[in-house]
Write a protein that holds these residues in place. Structure first.
Motif, PDB file in Angstrom:
ATOM      1  N   GLU A 172      15.549  14.398 -16.783  1.00 36.39           N
ATOM      2  CA  GLU A 172      16.213  13.928 -17.996  1.00 36.39           C
ATOM      3  C   GLU A 172      17.168  12.785 -17.660  1.00 36.39           C
ATOM      4  O   GLU A 172      17.775  12.756 -16.590  1.00 36.39           O
ATOM      5  CB  GLU A 172      16.994  15.068 -18.643  1.00 36.39           C
ATOM      6  CG  GLU A 172      16.127  16.216 -19.133  1.00 36.39           C
ATOM      7  CD  GLU A 172      16.957  17.344 -19.712  1.00 36.39           C
ATOM      8  OE1 GLU A 172      18.203  17.240 -19.671  1.00 36.39           O
ATOM      9  OE2 GLU A 172      16.373  18.320 -20.199  1.00 36.39           O
ATOM     10  N   LEU A 173      17.292  11.849 -18.583  1.00 36.59           N
ATOM     11  CA  LEU A 173      18.237  10.757 -18.397  1.00 36.59           C
ATOM     12  C   LEU A 173      19.656  11.324 -18.487  1.00 36.59           C
ATOM     13  O   LEU A 173      19.960  12.089 -19.404  1.00 36.59           O
ATOM     14  CB  LEU A 173      18.030   9.700 -19.487  1.00 36.59           C
ATOM     15  CG  LEU A 173      18.708   8.342 -19.280  1.00 36.59           C
ATOM     16  CD1 LEU A 173      18.084   7.619 -18.088  1.00 36.59           C
ATOM     17  CD2 LEU A 173      18.559   7.481 -20.540  1.00 36.59           C
ATOM     18  N   PRO A 174      20.528  10.998 -17.538  1.00 37.24           N
ATOM     19  CA  PRO A 174      21.900  11.528 -17.575  1.00 37.24           C
ATOM     20  C   PRO A 174      22.589  11.216 -18.902  1.00 37.24           C
ATOM     21  O   PRO A 174      22.331  10.180 -19.523  1.00 37.24           O
ATOM     22  CB  PRO A 174      22.583  10.804 -16.404  1.00 37.24           C
ATOM     23  CG  PRO A 174      21.472  10.467 -15.470  1.00 37.24           C
ATOM     24  CD  PRO A 174      20.296  10.155 -16.350  1.00 37.24           C
ATOM     25  N   TYR A 175      23.471  12.121 -19.295  1.00 37.63           N
ATOM     26  CA  TYR A 175      24.146  11.977 -20.590  1.00 37.63           C
ATOM     27  C   TYR A 175      24.862  10.633 -20.715  1.00 37.63           C
ATOM     28  O   TYR A 175      24.800   9.976 -21.762  1.00 37.63           O
ATOM     29  CB  TYR A 175      25.149  13.116 -20.783  1.00 37.63           C
ATOM     30  CG  TYR A 175      26.008  12.951 -22.018  1.00 37.63           C
ATOM     31  CD1 TYR A 175      25.505  13.251 -23.280  1.00 37.63           C
ATOM     32  CD2 TYR A 175      27.313  12.466 -21.915  1.00 37.63           C
ATOM     33  CE1 TYR A 175      26.283  13.083 -24.419  1.00 37.63           C
ATOM     34  CE2 TYR A 175      28.093  12.301 -23.049  1.00 37.63           C
ATOM     35  CZ  TYR A 175      27.577  12.606 -24.294  1.00 37.63           C
ATOM     36  OH  TYR A 175      28.352  12.429 -25.415  1.00 37.63           O
ATOM     37  N   LYS A 176      25.528  10.210 -19.655  1.00 34.81           N
ATOM     38  CA  LYS A 176      26.270   8.945 -19.700  1.00 34.81           C
ATOM     39  C   LYS A 176      25.338   7.779 -20.005  1.00 34.81           C
ATOM     40  O   LYS A 176      25.672   6.891 -20.801  1.00 34.81           O
ATOM     41  CB  LYS A 176      26.989   8.719 -18.366  1.00 34.81           C
ATOM     42  CG  LYS A 176      27.839   7.459 -18.331  1.00 34.81           C
ATOM     43  CD  LYS A 176      28.557   7.328 -16.993  1.00 34.81           C
ATOM     44  CE  LYS A 176      29.399   6.056 -16.956  1.00 34.81           C
ATOM     45  NZ  LYS A 176      30.102   5.911 -15.634  1.00 34.81           N
ATOM     46  N   ASP A 177      24.166   7.778 -19.388  1.00 33.04           N
ATOM     47  CA  ASP A 177      23.198   6.708 -19.627  1.00 33.04           C
ATOM     48  C   ASP A 177      22.607   6.808 -21.031  1.00 33.04           C
ATOM     49  O   ASP A 177      22.347   5.791 -21.683  1.00 33.04           O
ATOM     50  CB  ASP A 177      22.079   6.764 -18.584  1.00 33.04           C
ATOM     51  CG  ASP A 177      22.587   6.462 -17.182  1.00 33.04           C
ATOM     52  OD1 ASP A 177      23.564   5.691 -17.058  1.00 33.04           O
ATOM     53  OD2 ASP A 177      22.015   6.998 -16.216  1.00 33.04           O
ATOM     54  N   CYS A 178      22.376   8.041 -21.488  1.00 33.00           N
ATOM     55  CA  CYS A 178      21.869   8.237 -22.851  1.00 33.00           C
ATOM     56  C   CYS A 178      22.865   7.705 -23.877  1.00 33.00           C
ATOM     57  O   CYS A 178      22.487   7.050 -24.852  1.00 33.00           O
ATOM     58  CB  CYS A 178      21.613   9.722 -23.110  1.00 33.00           C
ATOM     59  SG  CYS A 178      20.086  10.354 -22.395  1.00 33.00           S
ATOM     60  N   LEU A 179      24.132   7.992 -23.643  1.00 33.75           N
ATOM     61  CA  LEU A 179      25.161   7.545 -24.571  1.00 33.75           C
ATOM     62  C   LEU A 179      25.240   6.018 -24.598  1.00 33.75           C
ATOM     63  O   LEU A 179      25.375   5.408 -25.665  1.00 33.75           O
ATOM     64  CB  LEU A 179      26.514   8.137 -24.179  1.00 33.75           C
ATOM     65  CG  LEU A 179      27.680   7.854 -25.130  1.00 33.75           C
ATOM     66  CD1 LEU A 179      27.378   8.401 -26.521  1.00 33.75           C
ATOM     67  CD2 LEU A 179      28.969   8.462 -24.590  1.00 33.75           C
ATOM     68  N   SER A 180      25.127   5.402 -23.430  1.00 32.63           N
ATOM     69  CA  SER A 180      25.151   3.942 -23.351  1.00 32.63           C
ATOM     70  C   SER A 180      23.966   3.340 -24.105  1.00 32.63           C
ATOM     71  O   SER A 180      24.112   2.341 -24.829  1.00 32.63           O
ATOM     72  CB  SER A 180      25.124   3.502 -21.885  1.00 32.63           C
ATOM     73  OG  SER A 180      25.064   2.097 -21.777  1.00 32.63           O
ATOM     74  N   LEU A 181      22.790   3.963 -23.956  1.00 31.03           N
ATOM     75  CA  LEU A 181      21.591   3.495 -24.649  1.00 31.03           C
ATOM     76  C   LEU A 181      21.745   3.652 -26.157  1.00 31.03           C
ATOM     77  O   LEU A 181      21.397   2.753 -26.937  1.00 31.03           O
ATOM     78  CB  LEU A 181      20.380   4.280 -24.156  1.00 31.03           C
ATOM     79  CG  LEU A 181      19.015   3.888 -24.732  1.00 31.03           C
ATOM     80  CD1 LEU A 181      18.643   2.471 -24.322  1.00 31.03           C
ATOM     81  CD2 LEU A 181      17.942   4.878 -24.265  1.00 31.03           C
ATOM     82  N   PHE A 182      22.282   4.785 -26.573  1.00 27.51           N
ATOM     83  CA  PHE A 182      22.490   5.038 -27.999  1.00 27.51           C
ATOM     84  C   PHE A 182      23.449   4.012 -28.602  1.00 27.51           C
ATOM     85  O   PHE A 182      23.205   3.470 -29.683  1.00 27.51           O
ATOM     86  CB  PHE A 182      23.041   6.451 -28.191  1.00 27.51           C
ATOM     87  CG  PHE A 182      23.359   6.793 -29.623  1.00 27.51           C
ATOM     88  CD1 PHE A 182      22.361   7.224 -30.482  1.00 27.51           C
ATOM     89  CD2 PHE A 182      24.656   6.677 -30.108  1.00 27.51           C
ATOM     90  CE1 PHE A 182      22.649   7.535 -31.806  1.00 27.51           C
ATOM     91  CE2 PHE A 182      24.954   6.985 -31.423  1.00 27.51           C
ATOM     92  CZ  PHE A 182      23.948   7.418 -32.275  1.00 27.51           C
ATOM     93  N   MET A 183      24.546   3.742 -27.906  1.00 25.41           N
ATOM     94  CA  MET A 183      25.531   2.784 -28.402  1.00 25.41           C
ATOM     95  C   MET A 183      24.921   1.396 -28.563  1.00 25.41           C
ATOM     96  O   MET A 183      25.222   0.667 -29.513  1.00 25.41           O
ATOM     97  CB  MET A 183      26.730   2.717 -27.449  1.00 25.41           C
ATOM     98  CG  MET A 183      27.524   4.003 -27.356  1.00 25.41           C
ATOM     99  SD  MET A 183      28.176   4.526 -28.961  1.00 25.41           S
ATOM    100  CE  MET A 183      28.927   6.088 -28.518  1.00 25.41           C
TER     101      MET A 183
END
Length: 211
Positions: A37-48
């Motif tokens: 799974e993509l790490p949460y921090k990276d997911c959040l950056s992608l979402f933003m």
């Protein structure tokens, strides 16, 4: 397959099925690698990136809601991108909360299941866009479309609608196509001399089975 390749060429196969590695012969010295799974921090950056662009600092309340939405995506980058694109340009907190608290997240799902995110995006499509999307299911997986073919296909079936009677059908079709592309229902867009080509995502067939 590699007759035309240079010495040392390799084939990279990607799949979401556990059966494919055994068919390809990974037990005979061919390396397989399971993506995590993509790490949460990276997911959040992608979402933003997809939800706000350069406007992140202007909406702190939405960012807090977005953090909870990202958690529910379970590290799946496609789900993150889909919902980020869905919420782009929308500053209504109630709408963001609707996405965060929607009952569809309560459905039983596997670790990599992206259907809740795609279904949320699908539910926000206008009725005529839903109909156009549903027609895509008659084509096989990994079928390569061109923008010209798709627009003419929709025109032939009378699916293009516009409140402006003088608007050209081709322009309406291009607007439809751009909207579906922005919602991540298609992938791998590439520019051709007089058109664009793209592939339907595997998940398109999965969601079409449920609508």
């Amino acid at each position: 397959l590699l007759w035309g390749g240079a010495k040392g060429s390799k084939i990279l196969v990607t799949t979401r099925s556990n059966k494919v590695p055994s068919i390809m012969g990974t037990t005979r010295g061919i390396t397989d690698y399971n993506l995590q799974e993509l790490p949460y921090k990276d997911c959040l950056s992608l979402f933003m990136k997809y939800a706000f662009g350069e406007r992140q600092k202007k909406h702190p309340n939405l960012i807090k809601i977005g953090e909870k939405i990202v958690e529910k995506c379970r590290g799946n980058p496609l789900a993150v991108r889909t919902l980020g694109s869905l919420l782009y340009g929308t500053t209504d907190e109630h709408y963001w909360e609707y996405v965060r608290d929607n009952d569809i997240w309560k459905l039983k799902q596997t670790a990599n299941d992206i259907l809740p995110a795609l279904r949320l995006s699908y539910d926000q499509l206008s009725p005529h866009l839903r109909q156009c999307f549903a027609y895509c299911s008659i084509f096989p997986r990994d079928y390569e479309f061109t923008s010209i073919f798709f627009i003419q296909f929709w025109m032939a079936h009378g699916l293009l609608q516009s409140p402006n009677e003088n608007e050209e059908p081709e322009n309406i079709g291009m607007q439809y196509l751009k909207e579906l592309l922005s919602r991540s229902f298609f992938k791998d867009v590439r520019t051709l001399p007089n058109a664009s080509s793209f592939f339907a995502r595997e998940s398109k067939h999965a969601i079409n089975k449920r609508i």
